[in-house]
Motif scaffolding. Structure first.
Motif, PDB file in Angstrom:
ATOM      1  N   GLU A  22      61.494 -58.912  43.318  1.00 25.58           N
ATOM      2  CA  GLU A  22      61.361 -59.220  41.896  1.00 25.58           C
ATOM      3  C   GLU A  22      60.742 -60.606  41.690  1.00 25.58           C
ATOM      4  N   ASN A  23      61.224 -61.586  42.457  1.00 27.93           N
ATOM      5  CA  ASN A  23      60.671 -62.936  42.328  1.00 27.93           C
ATOM      6  C   ASN A  23      59.220 -62.994  42.793  1.00 27.93           C
ATOM      7  N   VAL A  24      58.917 -62.245  43.840  1.00 23.95           N
ATOM      8  CA  VAL A  24      57.537 -62.188  44.336  1.00 23.95           C
ATOM      9  C   VAL A  24      56.603 -61.624  43.269  1.00 23.95           C
ATOM     10  N   LYS A  25      57.047 -60.607  42.561  1.00 25.09           N
ATOM     11  CA  LYS A  25      56.209 -60.028  41.502  1.00 25.09           C
ATOM     12  C   LYS A  25      55.967 -61.031  40.379  1.00 25.09           C
ATOM     13  N   VAL A  26      57.001 -61.773  40.023  1.00 23.04           N
ATOM     14  CA  VAL A  26      56.860 -62.770  38.959  1.00 23.04           C
ATOM     15  C   VAL A  26      55.870 -63.864  39.368  1.00 23.04           C
ATOM     16  N   ARG A  60      51.797 -55.510  49.590  1.00 19.55           N
ATOM     17  CA  ARG A  60      51.488 -54.332  48.760  1.00 19.55           C
ATOM     18  C   ARG A  60      52.001 -54.510  47.336  1.00 19.55           C
ATOM     19  N   GLU A  61      53.210 -55.091  47.202  1.00 19.53           N
ATOM     20  CA  GLU A  61      53.733 -55.326  45.844  1.00 19.53           C
ATOM     21  C   GLU A  61      52.842 -56.298  45.078  1.00 19.53           C
ATOM     22  N   VAL A  65      50.684 -55.660  41.487  1.00 17.02           N
ATOM     23  CA  VAL A  65      50.751 -56.521  40.303  1.00 17.02           C
ATOM     24  C   VAL A  65      49.360 -57.037  39.938  1.00 17.02           C
ATOM     25  N   LEU A  66      48.593 -57.478  40.926  1.00 21.97           N
ATOM     26  CA  LEU A  66      47.242 -57.966  40.656  1.00 21.97           C
ATOM     27  C   LEU A  66      46.360 -56.871  40.071  1.00 21.97           C
ATOM     28  N   ALA A  67      46.437 -55.691  40.660  1.00 17.57           N
ATOM     29  CA  ALA A  67      45.644 -54.573  40.137  1.00 17.57           C
ATOM     30  C   ALA A  67      46.091 -54.229  38.721  1.00 17.57           C
ATOM     31  N   CYS A 146      50.290 -51.311  39.183  1.00 17.28           N
ATOM     32  CA  CYS A 146      49.366 -50.185  39.336  1.00 17.28           C
ATOM     33  C   CYS A 146      49.543 -49.636  40.738  1.00 17.28           C
ATOM     34  N   SER A 147      49.617 -48.330  40.899  1.00 16.46           N
ATOM     35  CA  SER A 147      49.751 -47.765  42.240  1.00 16.46           C
ATOM     36  C   SER A 147      48.509 -48.109  43.058  1.00 16.46           C
ATOM     37  N   LEU A 148      48.687 -48.214  44.367  1.00 21.21           N
ATOM     38  CA  LEU A 148      47.549 -48.554  45.220  1.00 21.21           C
ATOM     39  C   LEU A 148      46.511 -47.442  45.217  1.00 21.21           C
ATOM     40  N   GLU A 149      46.962 -46.201  45.071  1.00 19.23           N
ATOM     41  CA  GLU A 149      46.018 -45.070  45.011  1.00 19.23           C
ATOM     42  C   GLU A 149      45.119 -45.184  43.787  1.00 19.23           C
TER      43      GLU A 149
END
Length: 472
Positions: A22-26, A60-61, A65-67, A146-149
């Protein structure tokens, strides 16, 4: 929620405590917002990771988030050295990179390092902005994933392995044919991202490589992945006990730091390697410019610079400042006593791979062990011996430290103080050419004491005087 704080090399935390998904995503969203504000988001961001636990998962997470923020991601397909990611930023001309690494920290740590489009570590104004954005968003769902696919289908995801473009460029800066004269080299990637980056090009040029710790191990063999004398005793024994090995070279967990072991098993302090390489790069490779070093790095570097008539740039601790000098093309080499260096025309980031190979080239070209080369240099410029001591502070001493460090003693160990430098910490230059530096750790109750003198006796006396100054 713990506050996100960026240190000299990004935000680091302990896995499953503060370093969680969660912190990584933020923090990733905060980086995305910072890059958008800079106007460079259209260039995309590289996402890499070292060989620690869950590196791929965090990467990957971050990519999701970037995508989700509409930023293209160049996702590394294997654990990748920090200097290689820096090289790839410049090669692809991206907006920067997010690198999941805690460098040489113990295995329970991980971290996020953001490097902007310059390829070097982010400067304080950038990291402070990312900190502010992240802490304002803590506890909220502030990102869209966004999913990687879908990201791949929408052109927002490209998987990359930047190894070979980096090695091709390295071959232009390192003379592998000269290194091949050594015949055999010992290599120790310390279970980290340097696996293959030393052995592969050396073997391709006919060097026999004796290698240990060359598989991925997130525990790093039970030690911090730091190529210092304390943590590479197995490697030192290997080199010492094999007469066919003239040199041992080692990288840390993310391959941005170096360790050098002479043929007799002697560990060579990074300070001395930086000075020797400065002399070699000027004298043999004919590079021109100044030299950059951190305030904590040996003045042997200054003595070599004086010998060759080149300027010295003293910086605060943190390779970002040396990286700026590389970007501005002011220096031949930049280095820190903590085993980081880079050279003119290379990335503005620490590169342990390059450092190891240049040390090997120097030894092969000169045909002498490192200790002999160092003694020869001492005969030209004088002897410089260095020492670092960690002084642990009690709560009382930590409270008293700010007032204590304001004092300016007239002498240490009987030698008068000539000058006080406050570039980063308090550095006391003494009249006999020796010096002491006191720097308070930003993360633990420790004062780092750096000393330098011309003899072991003087060095020990300075260390004792410096400790007495802090603890009374």
């Amino acid at each position: 929620m713990q506050r996100i704080t960026f240190g000299t090399s990004g935000w680091r935390g302990i896995l499953c405590e503060d370093f969680i998904f969660e912190n990584v995503k933020v923090v990733t969203q905060a980086i995305a917002d910072n890059v958008k504000a800079s106007g460079e988001a259209g260039k995309g961001i590289i996402v890499g990771y070292d060989s620690r636990f869950m590196g791929e998962g965090f990467a990957r997470e971050a990519a999701r988030v970037l995508a989700g923020a509409g930023i293209k991601v160049f996702l590394c397909t294997r654990d990748t050295p920090t200097p290689v990611i820096a090289f790839e930023i410049l090669r692809r001309k991206t907006a920067g990179a997010i690198n999941f690494t805690a460098s040489h920290n113990p295995p329970e740590y991980n971290g996020i390092k953001f490097s902007p489009s310059s390829g070097g570590p982010a400067l304080p104004e950038t990291t402070k902005d990312i900190e502010r954005r992240a802490n304002e968003m803590m506890g909220e769902i502030c990102y869209k994933e966004c999913s990687l696919e879908k990201a791949a289908a929408d052109g927002l995801l490209e998987e990359i392995d930047p190894m070979h473009p980096y090695l091709e460029d390295l071959a232009k800066k390192v003379d592998f044919r000269t290194i091949a004269k050594l015949g055999t080299l010992a290599v120790n990637p310390l279970y980290g991202t340097g696996r293959g980056y030393l052995a592969e090009p050396l073997q391709a040029h006919g060097v026999k490589v004796v290698q240990i710790n060359a598989h991925r191990d997130p525990y790093f063999g039970g030690f911090p992945p730091e190529p210092s004398e304390k943590y590479i005793q197995d490697f030192i024994s290997l080199v010492k006990n094999d007469p066919a090995i003239p040199l041992g070279i080692s990288t840390d967990g993310d391959a941005d730091r170096f360790g050098v072991v002479d043929g007799d098993g002697s560990f060579i302090e990074p300070n001395y390697i930086i000075a020797l390489l400065l002399d070699y790069l000027i004298r043999v490779k004919k590079l021109t410019g100044g030299v950059g070093r951190s305030v904590a790095t040996s003045h042997l570097v200054d003595a070599v610079a004086k010998l060759h008539g080149v300027p010295v740039y003293e910086t605060p601790v943190g390779f970002k400042y040396i990286g700026e000098l590389i970007t501005q093309d002011k220096i031949i080499i930049g280095g820190e006593e903590s085993a980081g260096l880079t050279i003119k025309g290379h990335v503005p980031e620490k590169d342990g791979i390059l450092a190891c190979l240049l040390a090997a080239e120097m030894v092969a070209h000169e045909g002498k062990p490192v200790k002999v080369l160092l003694e020869e240099l001492y005969r030209k410029v004088g002897r410089y011996l260095t020492k670092r001591v960690n002084i642990t502070l009690s709560p009382e001493l930590e409270d008293a430290f700010p007032e204590r460090i304001k004092a300016t003693p007239t002498s240490f160990a009987g030698v008068p103080v000539k000058e006080l430098i406050t570039v980063d910490g308090n550095k006391f230059l003494l009249e006999d050419g020796s010096w002491l530096l006191f720097r308070k750790s930003g993360t633990e109750p420790v004062v780092r004491l750096y000393c330098e003198a011309a003899s072991e006796e003087r060095l020990q006396a300075l260390a004792e005087a410096g400790k007495a100054f802090i603890v009374g």
